[in-house]
Write an enzyme that holds these catalytic residues in place. Structure first.
Site, PDB file in Angstrom:
ATOM      1  N   GLU A 169       0.771  -1.514  -0.364  1.00  0.00           N
ATOM      2  CA  GLU A 169      -0.510  -0.340   0.038  1.00  0.00           C
ATOM      3  C   GLU A 169       1.291   1.161   0.003  1.00  0.00           C
ATOM      4  OE1 GLU A 169      -3.108  -0.488   3.024  1.00  0.00           O
ATOM      5  OE2 GLU A 169      -4.294  -2.039   2.031  1.00  0.00           O
ATOM      6  N   SER A 181      18.124  -0.035  -6.431  1.00  0.00           N
ATOM      7  CA  SER A 181      18.962  -0.208  -5.448  1.00  0.00           C
ATOM      8  C   SER A 181      18.132  -0.621  -4.189  1.00  0.00           C
ATOM      9  CB  SER A 181      20.208   0.940  -4.684  1.00  0.00           C
ATOM     10  OG  SER A 181      19.073   1.796  -4.247  1.00  0.00           O
ATOM     11  N   HIS A 371     -16.411 -10.882   7.601  1.00  0.00           N
ATOM     12  CA  HIS A 371     -15.453 -10.056   7.359  1.00  0.00           C
ATOM     13  C   HIS A 371     -14.705 -11.372   8.019  1.00  0.00           C
ATOM     14  CE1 HIS A 371     -12.804  -7.081   8.613  1.00  0.00           C
ATOM     15  NE2 HIS A 371     -12.569  -7.332   7.918  1.00  0.00           N
ATOM     16  N   HIS A 372     -13.241 -11.007   8.312  1.00  0.00           N
ATOM     17  CA  HIS A 372     -12.621 -12.039   8.980  1.00  0.00           C
ATOM     18  C   HIS A 372     -10.893 -10.641   9.051  1.00  0.00           C
ATOM     19  CE1 HIS A 372     -13.638 -16.287   8.967  1.00  0.00           C
ATOM     20  NE2 HIS A 372     -14.438 -15.634   9.310  1.00  0.00           N
ATOM     21  N   GLU A 373     -10.776  -9.999  10.622  1.00  0.00           N
ATOM     22  CA  GLU A 373      -9.788  -9.065  10.348  1.00  0.00           C
ATOM     23  C   GLU A 373      -8.957 -10.158  11.395  1.00  0.00           C
ATOM     24  OE1 GLU A 373      -7.980  -6.553   8.943  1.00  0.00           O
ATOM     25  OE2 GLU A 373      -6.761  -7.623   9.993  1.00  0.00           O
ATOM     26  N   HIS A 444      -8.063  -8.207   1.838  1.00  0.00           N
ATOM     27  CA  HIS A 444      -7.531  -7.375   1.341  1.00  0.00           C
ATOM     28  C   HIS A 444      -6.022  -7.359   2.817  1.00  0.00           C
ATOM     29  CE1 HIS A 444      -9.780  -3.785   0.539  1.00  0.00           C
ATOM     30  NE2 HIS A 444     -10.737  -4.667   0.378  1.00  0.00           N
ATOM     31  N   GLU A 445      -5.017  -6.901   2.004  1.00  0.00           N
ATOM     32  CA  GLU A 445      -3.686  -7.325   2.513  1.00  0.00           C
ATOM     33  C   GLU A 445      -3.386  -8.498   2.280  1.00  0.00           C
ATOM     34  OE1 GLU A 445      -5.687  -6.080   5.382  1.00  0.00           O
ATOM     35  OE2 GLU A 445      -5.697  -3.993   4.143  1.00  0.00           O
ATOM     36  N   GLU A 463      -7.306  -6.180  -2.581  1.00  0.00           N
ATOM     37  CA  GLU A 463      -6.745  -5.296  -2.434  1.00  0.00           C
ATOM     38  C   GLU A 463      -5.107  -5.382  -3.441  1.00  0.00           C
ATOM     39  OE1 GLU A 463      -6.422  -4.438   1.714  1.00  0.00           O
ATOM     40  OE2 GLU A 463      -6.907  -1.862   0.901  1.00  0.00           O
ATOM     41  N   GLU A 469      -9.372   3.661   0.794  1.00  0.00           N
ATOM     42  CA  GLU A 469      -9.123   4.274   2.802  1.00  0.00           C
ATOM     43  C   GLU A 469      -7.717   5.195   2.649  1.00  0.00           C
ATOM     44  OE1 GLU A 469      -8.272  -0.133   3.613  1.00  0.00           O
ATOM     45  OE2 GLU A 469      -6.510  -0.107   3.469  1.00  0.00           O
TER      46      GLU A 469
HETATM   47  C1  NOJ Z   1      -7.942  -2.715   6.108  1.00  0.00           C
HETATM   48  C2  NOJ Z   1      -8.510  -2.710   5.005  1.00  0.00           C
HETATM   49  O1  NOJ Z   1      -8.415  -2.465   3.740  1.00  0.00           O
HETATM   50  C3  NOJ Z   1     -10.197  -2.360   5.260  1.00  0.00           C
HETATM   51  O2  NOJ Z   1     -10.644  -2.397   4.274  1.00  0.00           O
HETATM   52  C4  NOJ Z   1     -10.591  -2.528   6.560  1.00  0.00           C
HETATM   53  O3  NOJ Z   1     -11.996  -2.079   7.038  1.00  0.00           O
HETATM   54  C5  NOJ Z   1      -9.637  -2.885   7.708  1.00  0.00           C
HETATM   55  N1  NOJ Z   1      -8.941  -3.428   7.417  1.00  0.00           N
HETATM   56  C6  NOJ Z   1     -10.216  -3.700   8.657  1.00  0.00           C
HETATM   57  O4  NOJ Z   1     -10.033  -4.654   8.544  1.00  0.00           O
HETATM   58 CA    CA Z   2      -5.788  -2.607   3.306  1.00  0.00          CA
END
Ligand code: NOJ
Ligand code: CA
Length: 657
Positions: A169, A181, A371-373, A444-445, A463, A469
């Site tokens: 990102e 380099s 959603h799974h963070e 994402h990530e 992503e 964001e």
């Molecule tokens: C980063 C993600 O790109 C975003 O979409 C998400 O809301 C946040 N993390 C929290 O999980």
């Molecule tokens: Ca992100």
């Protein structure tokens, strides 16, 4: 499929030179065995793309597999067929190449074996190393890969740095190749002094560190495979094939964009994926970014039963099929970035009744996006992953957005890069498990795209670059004019488009309103978010929202029309389910006028053009909402003249009459 093997059963070769030409003859890849080393170079129309470049692999505790080689067998064939994507920017894809594999052995009594397989397409060159089982060992540790991409060091590259806390990102920066380099990510797009546009990338990344690129001691670009925490690049069982090393080649930026080599180098799916469906969705999401709601429980908590039902009703009214709910589970209290080790993926917070919400969504025909963070805490996540997928699947939830925020992953108690072999293995485990439960992912990530969505079409999008964001100060208008030529060569992206509240004081966008519509065409994605809060669609800008409601997610054909990296980009795409065409365009901080030739439309047919463009006084700084929406009749002989405001863009829908 043709086959013209020329195996020499006679004597091994100590010196050899062979040119592999692309089907149309314009690209040639010359492969030489010289003083026991295999090298390659690439030309297009007799002009140099890559000068002589080295190949080889370092194996831990062994001599490098690079010198003292002889060719024991050469095998060539041609492939010419087509295949169809389930979801993507192009339905039918032509896979046409000439292939030659060089089977090598060491001349010493060591006698280790390695094959290098080249494929030359009309729009680029690819090769990979194949390590067969060896007389002395069945597994090995790769400590380095010595693949050079010897481009003219005066070329210019659009780079993002590797090994940084925010993964992929970052803002793209244009730099001469001689300045690279420290390691940069791929796709690494480069303009050569002779005017070619090339992009170095990889395809079919499985069970290996992902490739970054930097200058070596000879000042040539070389692969820098992402290391594991112990410094090694990959632990592999034999036989093992590395990912394909790819050099996409175009005569112009636009030509570079219509490149399907990366997908073509991946295998067809091995199971049925007819259940995979693209999706447009809104979300309990942007309200958190602008501070209206929170992920964490409390009096401004976003993911409540009440809000979820309101959003389901709104989605239904808006004609959007899906709803993402973030902040629904245990793990968001306090500083969520610290909670990854203990987050639970099957326990909703007390003010969200997920069963009730899932039932309500089903009754209203709305698909929930779960959603799974993970915050990169893979150890905690993998313990629960199957149960967590099953938990969603049992409730009819078949889309998940997993997130891997956090600068490193924690895997088996060690800190690993997301794009290391350990990370790559995790992402693969997730996509395969998702397939088992018929779940589609928007990661994402993520790990960068290497075309594995051909084999795993449920990997609908990801992503893996700066998305919206980062608006509110950290995105410049040029970013979206660079992505099509860099990041998007690796596949679709969830850019979280369609923010209509562009003037919000907390998160002010470097964008006009019309440009938010353009993104649905310029940035393809198997899952497209309409990322703002529903009231901005229903009450504030209902006419502009019409475009989002109608624009498809899945495309039949894609024709890039105009583009200059970092300046502007215009693309036309045909809907997969109708004869309608859509055109999107974006510009950087400068205004830009385009005159579009519409000869891709059906000859003699008339179309209704719904045009959403910047008003004559629009500007991303002080007149972001200036939009003109107009309808006219148009045919393939007509031109479309459109002005894009600074930081602006446009979207057009063409329906055949
Ligand atoms: C980063 C993600 O790109 C975003 O979409 C998400 O809301 C946040 N993390 C929290 O999980
Ligand atoms: Ca992100």
């Amino acid at each position: 499929m043709g086959f013209f093997g020329n195996l020499f059963k006679s004597k091994p070769k100590l010196e050899h030179e062979q040119t592999i030409k692309s089907p149309n003859g314009r690209i040639s890849c010359e492969v030489k065995l010289k003083l026991g080393q295999l090298v390659y170079s690439v030309k297009k129309d007799e002009k140099v793309i890559l000068r002589e470049s080295g190949l080889g692999i370092n194996i831990q505790g062994e001599q490098p597999l690079k010198q003292g080689l002889m060719i024991v067998r050469i095998q060539s064939r041609t492939n010419d067929d087509t295949w169809a994507t389930i979801v993507g920017e192009q339905r039918v894809i032509h896979n046409h190449y000439n292939e030659t594999a060089f089977y090598l052995s060491e001349t010493t009594e060591n006698g280790r074996l390695i094959t290098v397989r080249f494929r030359v397409f009309d729009d680029g060159v690819a090769f990979r190393y194949e390590i067969p089982p060896q007389p002395r060992f069945q597994r090995l540790i790769i400590s380095d890969e010595l693949t050079e991409f010897n481009v003219d060091s005066n070329s210019n590259a659009w780079r993002i740095p590797a090994y940084q806390p925010d993964r992929y990102e970052y803002d793209y920066e244009k730099r001469p190749v001689y300045a690279l380099s420290s390691s940069v990510h791929t796709p690494l797009t480069i303009e050569t002094p002779l005017g070619h546009f090339i992009s170095i990338h990889e395809a079919a990344l499985y069970d290996y560190g992902s490739m970054t690129i930097k200058l070596n001691s000879l000042n040539r670009l070389q692969s820098d495979i992402t290391p594991l925490s112990d410094g090694m690049k990959a632990y592999v069982e034999l036989p093992f094939n590395t990912p394909w090393r790819v050099v996409m080649i175009g005569d112009s930026p636009i030509e570079l964009v219509v490149n399907h080599i990366v997908l073509n180098l991946n295998e067809p799916p091995k199971q049925d994926f007819s259940w995979v469906k693209p999706l447009k969705f809104i979300g309990i999401w942007w309200a958190m970014f602008v501070g209206e709601w929170t992920w964490a429980p409390g009096n401004r908590h976003g993911a409540t039963t009440e809000h979820a039902k309101e959003y389901i009703d709104a989605a239904k009214r808006l004609g959007i099929e899906g709803l993402l709910i973030e902040g629904w589970n245990n793990g968001w209290e306090g500083d969520w970035l610290q909670n990854g080790a203990t987050t639970n993926y099957t326990t909703p917070v007390s003010d969200l009744n997920l069963d009730e919400v899932a039932k309500y969504a089903a009754k209203n025909g709305i698909k929930i996006v779960g959603h799974h963070e993970t915050v990169g805490f893979i150890d905690n996540y993998e313990k629960q992953m199957e149960e967590a997928y099953k938990y969603y699947a049992d409730r009819g939830i078949t889309y998940i957005k997993p997130g891997y925020a956090g600068s490193m992953m924690t895997i088996q108690g060690r800190k690993e890069f997301h794009h290391s072999q350990a990370g790559v293995r995790h992402y693969q485990k997730a996509i395969e498990l998702a397939a088992k439960y018929h779940i589609c992912l928007d990661v994402h990530e993520p790990i960068k795209g290497t075309g594995i969505e051909r084999t795993w079409p449920n990997f609908l999008t990801r992503e893996g670059a700066r998305g919206q964001e980062y608006e509110g100060g950290a995105l410049s208008p040029s970013h979206a004019t660079i992505l099509p030529f860099t990041r998007l060569l690796a596949g679709g992206m969830d850019y979280t488009s369609g923010i209509f509240d562009v003037t919000n004081v907390t998160k002010r966008l470097a964008s006009t309103l019309a440009r938010q519509l353009a993104y649905y065409v310029t940035i393809h994605s198997g899952m497209q978010m309409a990322a703002d809060r529903p009231r901005f669609y229903e009450e504030v800008q209902p006419s502009a929202f019409e475009f989002i409601r109608k624009v498809p997610v899945n495309w039949e054909r894609t024709i890039p029309l105009l583009g200059k990296i970092g300046e502007y980009y215009v693309v036309a795409r045909r809907d997969r389910d109708s004869e309608d065409w859509y055109i999107g365009g974006v510009t950087n901080e400068e205004a830009h006028r385009v005159r579009l030739n519409l000869d891709f439309l059906d000859d003699g047919a008339t179309y209704t053009a719904e045009i959403y463009r910047d008003s004559d006084t629009a500007h991303y700084r002080d007149n972001q909402l200036g939009i003109t929406i107009e309808t006219r009749k148009i045919s393939s002989n007509d031109y479309l003249d459109i002005w894009m405001a600074p930081g602006g863009g446009f979207a057009v829908r063409l329906t055949k009459i």
